[in-house]
Design an enzyme around this catalytic site. Sequence first.
Site, PDB file in Angstrom:
ATOM      1  N   LEU A 118      41.644  35.190  52.646  1.00 14.50           N
ATOM      2  CA  LEU A 118      40.541  36.147  52.760  1.00 14.50           C
ATOM      3  C   LEU A 118      41.068  37.573  52.548  1.00 14.50           C
ATOM      4  O   LEU A 118      42.153  37.885  53.008  1.00 14.50           O
ATOM      5  CB  LEU A 118      39.912  36.056  54.141  1.00 14.50           C
ATOM      6  CG  LEU A 118      39.415  34.667  54.578  1.00 14.50           C
ATOM      7  CD1 LEU A 118      38.923  34.714  56.027  1.00 14.50           C
ATOM      8  CD2 LEU A 118      38.331  34.151  53.673  1.00 14.50           C
ATOM      9  N   TRP A 119      40.329  38.406  51.869  1.00 19.06           N
ATOM     10  CA  TRP A 119      39.223  38.126  50.994  1.00 19.06           C
ATOM     11  C   TRP A 119      39.731  37.935  49.586  1.00 19.06           C
ATOM     12  O   TRP A 119      40.744  38.509  49.190  1.00 19.06           O
ATOM     13  CB  TRP A 119      38.211  39.251  51.032  1.00 19.06           C
ATOM     14  CG  TRP A 119      37.542  39.461  52.349  1.00 19.06           C
ATOM     15  CD1 TRP A 119      37.126  38.508  53.231  1.00 19.06           C
ATOM     16  CD2 TRP A 119      37.216  40.724  52.931  1.00 19.06           C
ATOM     17  NE1 TRP A 119      36.528  39.093  54.327  1.00 19.06           N
ATOM     18  CE2 TRP A 119      36.577  40.460  54.164  1.00 19.06           C
ATOM     19  CE3 TRP A 119      37.377  42.048  52.535  1.00 19.06           C
ATOM     20  CZ2 TRP A 119      36.113  41.470  55.001  1.00 19.06           C
ATOM     21  CZ3 TRP A 119      36.918  43.044  53.368  1.00 19.06           C
ATOM     22  CH2 TRP A 119      36.282  42.751  54.585  1.00 19.06           C
ATOM     23  N   VAL A 122      40.455  41.129  47.324  1.00 23.46           N
ATOM     24  CA  VAL A 122      41.440  42.114  47.777  1.00 23.46           C
ATOM     25  C   VAL A 122      42.771  41.424  48.089  1.00 23.46           C
ATOM     26  O   VAL A 122      43.766  41.611  47.382  1.00 23.46           O
ATOM     27  CB  VAL A 122      40.933  42.873  49.024  1.00 23.46           C
ATOM     28  CG1 VAL A 122      41.955  43.921  49.464  1.00 23.46           C
ATOM     29  CG2 VAL A 122      39.587  43.531  48.745  1.00 23.46           C
ATOM     30  N   CYS A 123      42.773  40.625  49.118  1.00 26.14           N
ATOM     31  CA  CYS A 123      44.028  40.062  49.624  1.00 26.14           C
ATOM     32  C   CYS A 123      44.530  38.866  48.820  1.00 26.14           C
ATOM     33  O   CYS A 123      45.666  38.431  49.018  1.00 26.14           O
ATOM     34  CB  CYS A 123      43.864  39.682  51.087  1.00 26.14           C
ATOM     35  SG  CYS A 123      43.431  41.100  52.120  1.00 26.14           S
ATOM     36  N   ILE A 124      43.712  38.323  47.928  1.00 27.05           N
ATOM     37  CA  ILE A 124      44.181  37.273  47.029  1.00 27.05           C
ATOM     38  C   ILE A 124      44.441  37.841  45.637  1.00 27.05           C
ATOM     39  O   ILE A 124      45.482  37.563  45.031  1.00 27.05           O
ATOM     40  CB  ILE A 124      43.189  36.097  46.973  1.00 27.05           C
ATOM     41  CG1 ILE A 124      42.983  35.511  48.378  1.00 27.05           C
ATOM     42  CG2 ILE A 124      43.687  35.004  46.037  1.00 27.05           C
ATOM     43  CD1 ILE A 124      44.256  35.030  49.049  1.00 27.05           C
TER      44      ILE A 124
END
Length: 219
Positions: A118-119, A122-124
Amino acid sequence: MPITATPTPAKDLLSPTNHALVLIDFQSQMAFATKSIAPELLRNNAALVSNAAAGFAVPTVLTTVAEKSFSGPMFAEITDAFPGQPLLDRTSMNTWEDAAVIEEVNRIGKDRLVFAGLWTSVCIVGPVLSAIEQGFEVYVITDASGDISEEAHERAVERMIQAGARPITSLQYLLELQRDWARGETYGLTTGIAAKWGGAYGLGITYAKMMFGASEGGH
């Protein structure tokens, strides 16, 4: 000359030994705003992926962002699968910019990485694009990731695919690790995980076992 087929799996297929799994920010605060996937399905798929990786001894990185000050604890479905494993907490939204995470990735030493978390946008996206740029081969478990809207999730997945990432799903991940029902040493592990977290497929396994003593591949 005609092409000759051989009973050999594609190199692009995942196996328990040819990749590392990176699970990112499966935390309460991040889940509260996730709208692209129902929270119960997200937790289910996180459990499926985590137990598959733990059961097949896939090297796995668990990372959180601002765990104590903002985002809260990682899902128990994940930490229960990896009891005692340290969580690498970060301040950076992009996991790939965190020195401790990169040190762990380098220690594991796999050039193929599988991401979920998540999210998505952004974080992936951040670590996926960064890893691809540095020469890593990257897969993303899209139904074990989520975002603040379906639009945000889908555009993020498209962006990663355009950069060369390969999308897969949670159940696909489990079954790709098993791949052959003749592998008796992990047969019970795979069907057990599927029965618990594999949705309708899991119900089918439970039904067939109870009603007919049936099993895949004649086991």
